[in-house]
Design a protein around this motif. Structure first.
Motif, PDB file in Angstrom:
ATOM      1  N   LEU A   1      -3.235  -5.532   0.847  1.00 54.27           N
ATOM      2  CA  LEU A   1      -2.535  -5.330  -0.417  1.00 54.27           C
ATOM      3  C   LEU A   1      -1.215  -4.662  -0.083  1.00 54.27           C
ATOM      4  O   LEU A   1      -1.176  -3.485   0.273  1.00 54.27           O
ATOM      5  N   ALA A   2      -0.136  -5.416  -0.196  1.00 58.59           N
ATOM      6  CA  ALA A   2       1.146  -4.988   0.361  1.00 58.59           C
ATOM      7  C   ALA A   2       2.232  -4.836  -0.690  1.00 58.59           C
ATOM      8  O   ALA A   2       3.416  -4.963  -0.391  1.00 58.59           O
ATOM      9  N   ALA A   3       1.860  -4.541  -1.929  1.00 52.59           N
ATOM     10  CA  ALA A   3       2.878  -4.295  -2.958  1.00 52.59           C
ATOM     11  C   ALA A   3       3.653  -3.040  -2.596  1.00 52.59           C
ATOM     12  O   ALA A   3       3.188  -2.179  -1.841  1.00 52.59           O
ATOM     13  N   SER A   4       4.864  -2.918  -3.124  1.00 54.32           N
ATOM     14  CA  SER A   4       5.700  -1.763  -2.810  1.00 54.32           C
ATOM     15  C   SER A   4       5.066  -0.488  -3.352  1.00 54.32           C
ATOM     16  O   SER A   4       4.322  -0.505  -4.333  1.00 54.32           O
ATOM     17  N   ASP A   5       5.323   0.632  -2.689  1.00 51.71           N
ATOM     18  CA  ASP A   5       4.796   1.916  -3.130  1.00 51.71           C
ATOM     19  C   ASP A   5       5.245   2.201  -4.560  1.00 51.71           C
ATOM     20  O   ASP A   5       6.385   1.944  -4.939  1.00 51.71           O
ATOM     21  N   GLY A   6       4.338   2.750  -5.334  1.00 51.48           N
ATOM     22  CA  GLY A   6       4.630   3.020  -6.730  1.00 51.48           C
ATOM     23  C   GLY A   6       4.034   1.975  -7.657  1.00 51.48           C
ATOM     24  O   GLY A   6       3.810   2.231  -8.833  1.00 51.48           O
TER      25      GLY A   6
ATOM     26  N   GLN B   1      -3.293   4.881  -3.846  1.00 50.56           N
ATOM     27  CA  GLN B   1      -2.124   4.209  -4.397  1.00 50.56           C
ATOM     28  C   GLN B   1      -1.297   3.522  -3.321  1.00 50.56           C
ATOM     29  O   GLN B   1      -0.566   2.580  -3.602  1.00 50.56           O
ATOM     30  N   LYS B   2      -1.396   3.992  -2.100  1.00 50.44           N
ATOM     31  CA  LYS B   2      -0.650   3.362  -1.009  1.00 50.44           C
ATOM     32  C   LYS B   2      -1.448   2.252  -0.332  1.00 50.44           C
ATOM     33  O   LYS B   2      -0.886   1.274   0.157  1.00 50.44           O
ATOM     34  N   ILE B   3      -2.769   2.418  -0.269  1.00 47.46           N
ATOM     35  CA  ILE B   3      -3.618   1.434   0.414  1.00 47.46           C
ATOM     36  C   ILE B   3      -4.039   0.318  -0.527  1.00 47.46           C
ATOM     37  O   ILE B   3      -4.004  -0.860  -0.187  1.00 47.46           O
ATOM     38  N   GLY B   4      -4.470   0.684  -1.735  1.00 51.87           N
ATOM     39  CA  GLY B   4      -4.899  -0.308  -2.709  1.00 51.87           C
ATOM     40  C   GLY B   4      -6.405  -0.351  -2.887  1.00 51.87           C
ATOM     41  O   GLY B   4      -7.176   0.224  -2.113  1.00 51.87           O
TER      42      GLY B   4
END
Length: 227
Positions: free
Chosen positions: A97-102, A131-134
């Motif tokens: 899961l590689a969405a941008s932080d936030g 929130q950073k890992i998913g």
């Protein structure tokens, strides 16, 4: 005859807008691993046509052998599929899961998550923060093969018992309200794959109407919260 052609035109137009469930097959590519890139997918089979839109909540996605790239990055903040099948035998698949932080990093599987032993969910961050890992959210009993999830695994509210077919390892595990989760006779390891963030290695159980069956389970966990 014109009426027939007009009718067919509207039917085809309706189908092309994706108002129905479709079968998406990942083929990957040498440049990008982003799942939002349409050229990375084919319809019906790995030799099918390129879709017009990315797979969504009604669709089934497949990750099989015979493809170019087996690293898959889910770059959107919140993604939902129906069935998710990664049944490769000769290829090792790595999902992140590689969405941008936030952004909200979640992948929800409303149907069945079906994984071979060659499927691994890896972390997109060295942090143990959710929130950073998913989080991978499951709404039905997954078919597993002792898989590793280097992210957070959440069993969501459902009207039926959820029972994984095998044990697993994960960065953390959440059990939502009103979930009946059967982990009996399974080996479950909740590991701190990343750093020692407060949420890393955590099992969080929402106790309202939740039933957790741990009969004869081998359950290894660093921290347990019941709220």
């Amino acid at each position: 005859m014109k009426k027939v052609y007009l009718f067919l035109f509207f039917v085809l137009s309706f189908l092309s807008t994706k108002g129905y469930a479709a079968e998406y097959y990942w083929v990957g590519g040498a440049i990008s691993t982003n799942n939002n890139t349409l050229q990375k997918w084919r319809l019906i089979s790995v030799s099918g046509s390129i879709p017009n839109v990315s797979p969504s909540a009604n669709d089934n996605v497949y990750f099989t052998d015979g493809v170019i790239s087996t690293t898959v990055s889910f770059n959107k903040g919140s993604i939902v599929f129906n069935n998710f099948t990664s049944n490769a035998v000769t290829k090792n698949y790595f999902f992140t899961l590689a969405a941008s932080d936030g952004a909200t990093k979640t992948l929800t599987v409303n149907g069945i998550l079906d994984l071979s032993q060659n499927a691994t969910f890896i972390s997109s961050s060295s942090s143990g923060n959710e929130q950073k890992i998913g989080t991978l959210i499951l709404n039905k009993s997954p078919k597993l093969a002792h898989n590793i999830f280097k992210l957070f695994l959440k069993f969501n509210k459902t009207n039926e018992w959820i029972k994984p077919t095998t044990g697993f390892e994960s960065q953390g595990m959440y059990v939502d309200n009103s979930v009946n989760l059967d982990l009996s006779n399974l080996t479950i390891k909740i590991n701190q794959f990343a750093n020692t963030d407060t949420e890393s290695g955590l099992v969080k159980v929402s106790s309202s109407n939740t039933i957790l069956n741990l009969s004869n389970a081998n359950f290894e966990v660093s921290k347990l919260w019941i709220v």
